[in-house]
Design a protein around this motif. Structure first.
Motif, short mmCIF file in Angstrom:
data_model
loop_
_atom_site.label_atom_id
_atom_site.label_comp_id
_atom_site.label_asym_id
_atom_site.label_seq_id
_atom_site.Cartn_x
_atom_site.Cartn_y
_atom_site.Cartn_z
N TRP A 28 0.69 -1.36 0.01
CA TRP A 28 -0.01 -0.13 0.00
C TRP A 28 1.09 1.21 -0.03
O TRP A 28 0.59 2.30 -0.63
CB TRP A 28 -0.93 0.07 1.20
N LEU A 29 2.01 1.09 0.76
CA LEU A 29 2.79 2.30 0.82
C LEU A 29 3.31 2.71 -0.48
O LEU A 29 3.77 3.76 -0.86
CB LEU A 29 3.70 2.16 1.99
N THR A 31 2.18 1.68 -3.72
CA THR A 31 1.36 1.82 -4.66
C THR A 31 0.30 2.99 -4.34
O THR A 31 -0.10 3.47 -5.29
CB THR A 31 0.56 0.44 -5.31
N GLN A 32 -0.18 3.37 -3.30
CA GLN A 32 -1.21 3.98 -3.02
C GLN A 32 -2.32 3.85 -3.47
O GLN A 32 -3.27 4.74 -3.86
CB GLN A 32 -0.65 5.56 -2.88
N ARG A 33 -2.67 2.54 -4.08
CA ARG A 33 -3.96 1.99 -4.40
C ARG A 33 -4.95 1.89 -3.32
O ARG A 33 -4.52 1.07 -2.45
CB ARG A 33 -3.68 0.95 -5.57
N PHE A 37 -5.00 -0.72 0.17
CA PHE A 37 -5.14 -0.18 1.24
C PHE A 37 -6.38 -1.14 2.06
O PHE A 37 -6.11 -1.57 3.21
CB PHE A 37 -5.77 1.08 1.50
N GLN A 85 -2.62 5.49 8.58
CA GLN A 85 -2.65 5.16 7.05
C GLN A 85 -4.22 5.50 6.88
O GLN A 85 -4.80 5.45 5.80
CB GLN A 85 -2.10 3.96 6.63
N VAL A 88 -4.51 8.61 5.30
CA VAL A 88 -4.03 9.06 4.09
C VAL A 88 -5.20 8.35 3.01
O VAL A 88 -5.42 8.98 1.87
CB VAL A 88 -2.68 8.14 3.81
N ALA A 89 -5.43 7.14 3.58
CA ALA A 89 -6.71 6.48 2.55
C ALA A 89 -7.97 7.49 2.43
O ALA A 89 -8.61 7.46 1.27
CB ALA A 89 -6.95 5.12 3.03
N HIS A 92 -7.29 9.99 0.10
CA HIS A 92 -7.69 9.54 -1.43
C HIS A 92 -9.05 9.67 -1.75
O HIS A 92 -9.54 9.96 -2.89
CB HIS A 92 -7.04 8.23 -1.48
N GLY A 319 4.57 10.08 -4.05
CA GLY A 319 3.16 10.60 -3.67
C GLY A 319 3.69 11.90 -2.94
O GLY A 319 2.85 12.94 -3.27
#
Length: 908
Positions: A28-29, A31-33, A37, A85, A88-89, A92, A319
């Motif tokens: 997750w860290l 790709t940030q998809r 997550f 996180q 962060v999610a 997004h 990111g």
């Protein structure tokens, strides 16, 4: 043996779950998809809530055999990154408009933090992200309060390094609000402490090169890495604050110190600094060297500074780079020599910002694009771009952040709003101009009016109880001689009063920021700005149920009774922008003020400020006769004629125009009140809330203070007793809400009791007493009662149930201007409505009769009695004010300047 097998199986299951959670987190860290997550959360949450607790309940921390990895991992080690996180999610989700999903993640993250982290751990690992989210959503008071409490917890728990992180977040948010002084004060001392903790980079080098560490050494190395990064953030933030306040040499010194650790990012700041100094060439050269980092598709991964093209520090996440890339695009647009190239950079920057929440850069990019389009004479596109910038700026102003932050936030953004207004005037876009003018006026006033009181909010908070105690102490110092008790000497009393006033200002600012109504404000659907302004404009001329509206629906548009017009003004340096909303439509224009008019306004403002100690009978405060200035000297004549086309005119002044005696201002050769009924509003946004139909029949509460303690130096109000007797006879006992409060009964407790218990539809509160004008401390204004002062500070936190309030007092509607005291000194740029008259309206009154200027005692009695006589006779509040003014003009018995300031603050 079976037990050992069970232990091994459960240990293996735990180890597998732990590995899966760690691997999912790393993916997750990287790709940030959001799908990654979800996989990470699906692995980590059951681990800390089911698998790990079950293992610990049965086996504790014992291993099933020698040579096995040290499982279990402490819950907190997994919970900390998991809750972080979630922020962060959620961001997004919010970026792509999935508000419900974002909110659900934040709620779940907060619940996880509550279950698995201690108070101190939450303060360290959850508070910063949660405060940033609240801040971005406009809940600024809650965000700041959260950070202050976290700071206290961490300091009390001897977690100074974590406290630095919280302070940095706090200071960065203060910078966004434009409060640079408070931000620098917050960071005081931490730079020196962190500098003494640094050990010339040894731990960082060994970590990056890979090294076998013992656990204690690894912990020390990680803490050293944290200190290093906090130190970098601190210097970067301080340098930015220095640059914001034009301390360029200090900012450059810090940016150059940062260059070895931050590489191209320090270079980007140096380029920004060069542009601020006006050296576009130097800024361009620095940006050229940064191009490989911010423009190349494959980012170079070398560490350290470079004399040639800049390189990205090792391991810097893609990111996070996007935030810096947006700033790079903005600078490129600003230094580009060709407008088309600059527009291309704006487009790239806005495209980058669309994927990340960056409102502070977004509005600047839209504003830069608008300037470029305007210079290219693409006016329609320029106006649309200004509109986007203005919407982003205004989003954070949906709720009040207190007098200090409301104004410090607006100060940096004011130029772009002025540019947008100038373009709207040039294009004769009256609706756009009307909306922009209203956006610049008394936003917190409109916000408070728009929201209903929260149930249970009448119960005083701890801050409100403290405010009452501070006010009582201040009254005891100022009114100490009332009971003939020996008091402290004059110097000690003055010093004590100063300290109490400072406490009072801080409390009122905090109370107004923490108004529970703000918590009801959430992100709603986008509003069509022109449609919203058009609806307000339509409401101006519609006046349902008045004479001249036979069907009661307000649909006629002809001239005559029952039709309103509004005149909204904005004074910008040497000119006045005016928008008139009348039954015939909406028009905009601007009038350049002559030197004589500018000097007249300045001299009149000076007289108002000095009038507290002047003899009202010898101080000409009737503006038009005294200075020979008429409304058409301030506003284009065609707009004046349009404004007078209706039976009621709502004037929305700005800046020093608020102090003018609007009823008696000359218009087309005679006083404005001879043409039409006149009402004054702080802005048009408050119109829907204040536009309540007045009752035909009214009842009254009467309150008057004739005598004051001699040591206060206030003259006796000899007319008050007769004034109240006249009103008692006019209303009769059946229409008096309560026993008339005079003499010793006219005290603070009695008036607060009236405000709390009396009132309702068709009720009027009449007040006659001395006042303290606002001066440079807006919260010091107040009513002088028998045993002390009741100030704006206390009225601002109450609910008033009277429909109408008559302030037969001096300067009850005088506004603060220039630089005022509010948790330090702040320049008032937001046209804030902080007067006794407006505070009564904020608290619930639809109409207030008051004056920004002093009034003579006999004049106050005569005007007040005339107003009540017409009101009892069935006239609406504004028509009663007009009739009272015409009566006094016709009689000619009292000098006009003694009562010229009386104005109806309302819309009916």
């Amino acid at each position: 043996m079976p037990q050992d097998n069970d232990h091994t199986r459960e240990w293996t299951r735990l180890a597998t779950h732990t590995d899966q959670a760690v691997e999912a987190c790393l993916l997750w860290l990287r790709t940030q998809r959001l799908t990654d997550f979800r996989a990470y959360a699906d692995a980590a949450i059951p681990l800390i809530e089911e698998v790990l607790p079950a293992y610990l309940d049965r086996w504790g921390e014992r291993l099933p055999g020698p040579g096995l990895a040290p499982v279990p991992v402490p819950v907190v080690k997994i919970a900390v990154p998991l809750v972080q996180q979630h922020h962060v999610a959620a961001d997004h989700h919010a970026v792509v408009g999935q508000v419900r999903e974002a909110r659900a993640l934040r709620v779940r993250g907060e619940a996880l933090a509550g279950r698995h982290l201690t108070d101190v751990q939450r303060a360290e690992h959850w508070t910063g992200g949660h405060a940033e989210h609240l801040f971005a959503e406009g809940h600024i008071a809650r965000a700041m309060d959260l950070l202050v409490r976290a700071d206290g917890l961490l300091c009390a728990g001897d977690r100074r390094l974590a406290a630095v992180g919280v302070r940095l977040t706090h200071a960065r948010l203060l910078r966004e609000l434009g409060d640079h002084d408070q931000a620098l004060l917050l960071l005081e001392g931490f730079e020196e402490w962190l500098r003494t903790q640094q050990r010339p980079g040894e731990e960082r080098v060994r970590l990056e090169n890979g090294h076998e560490w013992s656990l204690p050494d690894l912990v020390r190395a990680v803490e050293a890495e944290q200190r290093f990064h906090l130190f970098q953030r601190l210097l970067d933030l301080k340098a930015g604050l220095f640059a914001d306040t034009e301390r360029y040499a200090e900012a450059e010194r810090l940016y150059r110190e940062l260059r070895p650790g931050m590489g191209p990012f320090a270079g980007l700041q140096l380029a920004s600094l060069a542009w601020r100094r006006g050296d576009a060439g130097a800024a361009g050269e620095l940006l050229d060297a940064l191009a490989p980092v911010f423009e190349a598709s494959e980012v170079s991964k070398a560490s350290g500074p470079s004399e040639g093209p800049a390189k990205l520090p090792s391991g810097y996440p893609e990111g996070a780079l996007a935030f810096r890339r947006t700033a790079y695009c903005l600078l490129r647009a600003r230094v580009a020599s060709a407008s088309e190239e600059a527009l291309d950079w704006c487009a790239v920057g806005l495209s980058t910002a669309a994927d990340l929440p960056q409102p502070d850069l977004e509005w600047k990019l839209h504003a830069e694009r608008a300037r470029l389009l305007r210079s290219a004479e693409r006016f329609t596109s320029a106006q649309a771009a200004y509109g986007e910038a203005v919407r982003i700026v205004d989003r954070r102003r949906r709720v009040s952040t207190g007098l200090r932050w409301d104004n410090s936030y607006l100060a940096e953004r004011l130029p772009v709003l002025h540019e947008a207004l100038d373009l709207a005037v040039e294009r004769r876009d009256a609706l756009a101009a009307l909306g922009l003018i209203d956006m610049l006026k008394a936003r917190s006033f409109a916000a408070r009016l728009a929201l209903l009181p929260v149930p249970g909010a009448d119960a005083p908070t701890a801050d409100e109880r403290e405010l009452a105690e501070v006010t009582a102490e201040l009254n005891a110092l100022e009114y100490g001689d009332v009971k003939s008790e020996p008091g402290p000497d004059a110097a000690a009393r003055a010093a004590g009063a100063r300290e109490l006033r400072i406490r009072r200002r801080r409390l009122v600012e905090r109370i107004r920021r923490d108004d529970p109504r703000w918590r009801a404000v959430t992100e709603g659907a986008p509003v069509d700005f022109e449609e919203a302004v058009g609806a307000v404009a339509e409401r101006v001329w519609r006046l349902p149920g008045d004479p001249g509206d036979p069907d009661g629906r307000g649909r006629g548009r002809g001239r005559g009774r029952g039709r309103r017009a509004a005149l909204s003004l904005y004074r910008k340096q040497g000119r006045v922008v005016a928008v008139v909303v009348s039954p015939d439509g909406v028009e905009v224009g601007a009038r350049v003020l002559s030197g004589e008019v500018v000097r007249a306004l300045e001299e009149y403002g000076k007289r108002l400020r000095e009038s507290a100690v002047a003899d009202v009978d010898r101080t000409p405060l009737d503006f038009s006769p005294a200075f020979g200035v008429a409304l058409e000297d301030l506003v284009p004549r065609r707009l004046v004629e349009a404004a007078l086309a209706a039976d009621t005119l709502l004037v929305v002044p700005h800046a020093d125009l608020h102090g003018l005696p609007w009823q008696l201002l000359t218009a087309l050769g005679r006083p404005l009140v001879r043409h039409t009924a006149v009402g004054v509003l702080p802005n048009l946004a408050g119109l829907p809330t204040l536009d309540r139909p007045p009752a035909r029949s009214v009842r009254v509460s009467l309150f008057g203070v004739q005598d004051q303690p001699e040591h206060l130096g206030l003259d006796q109000l000899v007319q008050v007793e007769g004034e109240l007797c006249d009103l008692e006879r006019l209303y009769g006992s059946e229409r008096l809400l309560s026993r008339t409060a005079t003499g010793a009964r006219a005290d603070v407790r009695t008036l607060l009791g009236l405000l709390d218990r009396q009132g309702g539809p068709g009720t009027v509160l009449h007040l006659s007493c001395h006042t303290t004008a606002a001066g440079d401390d807006p919260y010091d204004a107040g009513l002088h009662l028998a045993d002390g002062r009741l100030g704006i500070a206390q009225l601002a936190v109450r609910r008033v149930r009277y429909d109408e309030v008559v302030l037969a007092v001096c300067s009850g509607a005088q506004r603060p201007s220039g630089t005022v005291r509010a948790e330090g000194r702040v320049q008032v740029v937001g046209d804030d409505a902080i007067t006794l008259a407006h505070v009564f309206q904020e608290a619930g009154a639809a109409f207030v009769l008051g004056s920004p200027a002093p009034v003579g005692d006999p004049s106050a009695r005569a005007f007040g009695l005339a107003w009540h006589r017409h009101r009892v006779g069935g006239a609406s509040p504004l028509r009663a004010a007009r009739a009272a003014a015409c009566d006094l003009l016709d009689e000619g018995r009292l000098a006009r300047h003694n009562w010229a300031g009386f104005t109806g603050f309302g819309c009916r």
